[in-house]
Write a protein that holds these residues in place. Structure first.
Motif, PDB file in Angstrom:
ATOM      1  N   ILE A  72       0.834  -1.118   0.081  1.00 35.74           N
ATOM      2  CA  ILE A  72      -0.007  -0.246   0.307  1.00 35.74           C
ATOM      3  C   ILE A  72       1.070   1.223  -0.446  1.00 35.74           C
ATOM      4  N   LEU A  73       1.017   1.818  -1.339  1.00 35.58           N
ATOM      5  CA  LEU A  73       1.652   3.496  -1.385  1.00 35.58           C
ATOM      6  C   LEU A  73       1.310   4.426  -0.615  1.00 35.58           C
ATOM      7  N   ASP A  74       0.184   4.452  -0.141  1.00 37.82           N
ATOM      8  CA  ASP A  74      -0.462   5.634   0.032  1.00 37.82           C
ATOM      9  C   ASP A  74      -0.493   5.612   1.525  1.00 37.82           C
ATOM     10  N   GLY A  75       0.254   6.479   2.381  1.00 39.47           N
ATOM     11  CA  GLY A  75       0.831   6.275   3.824  1.00 39.47           C
ATOM     12  C   GLY A  75      -1.137   6.682   4.298  1.00 39.47           C
ATOM     13  N   GLY A  76      -1.680   6.876   4.456  1.00 35.67           N
ATOM     14  CA  GLY A  76      -2.965   7.491   4.458  1.00 35.67           C
ATOM     15  C   GLY A  76      -4.473   5.961   4.155  1.00 35.67           C
ATOM     16  N   LEU A  77      -3.475   5.243   3.562  1.00 32.78           N
ATOM     17  CA  LEU A  77      -4.871   4.693   3.291  1.00 32.78           C
ATOM     18  C   LEU A  77      -4.153   3.020   4.234  1.00 32.78           C
ATOM     19  N   ARG A  78      -3.317   3.210   4.682  1.00 32.18           N
ATOM     20  CA  ARG A  78      -2.749   1.939   5.674  1.00 32.18           C
ATOM     21  C   ARG A  78      -3.638   1.691   6.157  1.00 32.18           C
ATOM     22  N   SER A  79      -3.991   2.567   7.345  1.00 29.15           N
ATOM     23  CA  SER A  79      -5.193   2.423   8.653  1.00 29.15           C
ATOM     24  C   SER A  79      -6.821   2.089   8.529  1.00 29.15           C
ATOM     25  N   ARG A  80      -6.858   2.280   6.964  1.00 31.26           N
ATOM     26  CA  ARG A  80      -8.386   2.699   6.353  1.00 31.26           C
ATOM     27  C   ARG A  80      -8.405   1.580   5.260  1.00 31.26           C
ATOM     28  N   VAL A  81      -7.229   0.481   5.219  1.00 36.98           N
ATOM     29  CA  VAL A  81      -7.570  -0.570   3.597  1.00 36.98           C
ATOM     30  C   VAL A  81      -7.221  -1.527   4.133  1.00 36.98           C
ATOM     31  N   MET A  82      -7.398  -2.917   4.525  1.00 32.94           N
ATOM     32  CA  MET A  82      -6.041  -4.163   4.751  1.00 32.94           C
ATOM     33  C   MET A  82      -6.634  -4.894   3.471  1.00 32.94           C
ATOM     34  N   VAL A  83      -5.293  -5.840   3.651  1.00 35.08           N
ATOM     35  CA  VAL A  83      -5.564  -7.020   2.088  1.00 35.08           C
ATOM     36  C   VAL A  83      -5.412  -8.149   3.546  1.00 35.08           C
ATOM     37  N   GLN A  84      -7.055  -8.649   2.487  1.00 29.61           N
ATOM     38  CA  GLN A  84      -7.619 -10.034   3.040  1.00 29.61           C
ATOM     39  C   GLN A  84      -6.748 -11.174   2.528  1.00 29.61           C
ATOM     40  N   SER A  85      -6.589 -11.277   1.138  1.00 30.55           N
ATOM     41  CA  SER A  85      -5.340 -12.714   1.061  1.00 30.55           C
ATOM     42  C   SER A  85      -4.827 -11.526  -0.658  1.00 30.55           C
ATOM     43  N   VAL A  86      -4.458 -12.457  -0.652  1.00 26.76           N
ATOM     44  CA  VAL A  86      -3.394 -12.843  -2.249  1.00 26.76           C
ATOM     45  C   VAL A  86      -3.102 -13.947  -2.540  1.00 26.76           C
ATOM     46  N   THR A  87      -3.301 -14.113  -4.069  1.00 27.94           N
ATOM     47  CA  THR A  87      -3.441 -15.713  -4.596  1.00 27.94           C
ATOM     48  C   THR A  87      -2.339 -15.842  -6.101  1.00 27.94           C
ATOM     49  N   ALA A  88      -1.515 -16.313  -5.968  1.00 29.72           N
ATOM     50  CA  ALA A  88      -0.898 -15.892  -7.429  1.00 29.72           C
ATOM     51  C   ALA A  88      -0.815 -17.594  -8.001  1.00 29.72           C
ATOM     52  N   GLY A  89      -0.592 -17.884  -9.147  1.00 31.51           N
ATOM     53  CA  GLY A  89      -0.738 -19.020  -9.551  1.00 31.51           C
ATOM     54  C   GLY A  89      -0.321 -19.239 -11.055  1.00 31.51           C
TER      55      GLY A  89
END
Length: 166
Positions: A72-89
């Protein structure tokens, strides 16, 4: 119906309405089903996930950047948006297909953008970064982001970047 019966009914309806109103007082309202707790992310040292990281050639000049995850590049988003999952294949032709599910932890809609950088084994760009995709995060809900590389087997790792949309 007599006037005293009508008055009793109106009184009963008024009492019912008052009780119903009291049940939804702010202190009595049920908590939202989806809640975010940023405490583990803000307490003490940041723990890097296992796996590849980008490091600066001069030690101490840059914090390591974990790969195969979301940054998360924007510091203001770090306390407002949470990453719930990351997938790859891998797709049938060997491209890397990545996805992330993001949670808006606020009570207001939030526009963000996401893009992916795919890297080769030496952590060099395997291809140019993808175009920024605009994502609309409704209040207290999830949105999914996805991207597919075009570099085939050359893409060995990735970094999904998220920023506030202008």
């Amino acid at each position: 119906m007599t006037s005293s019966t009508a008055e009793r009914r109106r009184g009963a309806l008024a009492l019912f309405a008052a009780l119903a109103g009291a049940a939804v007082l702010p202190g009595c309202a049920p908590a939202p089903r989806v809640q975010c707790d940023f405490t583990p992310l803000t307490m003490g040292e940041e723990v890097l996930p296992a796996g590849p990281v980008l490091v600066a050639p001069t030690p101490g000049t840059m914090r390591p950047v974990p790969l195969d995850t979301v940054s998360i590049l924007d510091g203001g988003l770090r306390s407002r948006v949470m990453v719930q999952s990351v997938t790859a294949g891998r797709t049938a032709v060997g491209n890397v297909e990545v996805g992330a599910r993001l949670m808006n932890c606020t009570d207001t809609p939030m526009p963000v953008q996401g893009r992916t950088q795919f890297l080769d084994e030496a952590q060099r760009p395997a291809e140019p970064p993808s175009a920024w995709q605009r994502l609309h995060l409704p209040p207290r809900s999830f949105v999914s982001y996805g991207e597919v590389s075009v570099a085939g087997p050359r893409a060995a790792s990735f970094l999904i970047e998220v920023r506030r949309a202008d």
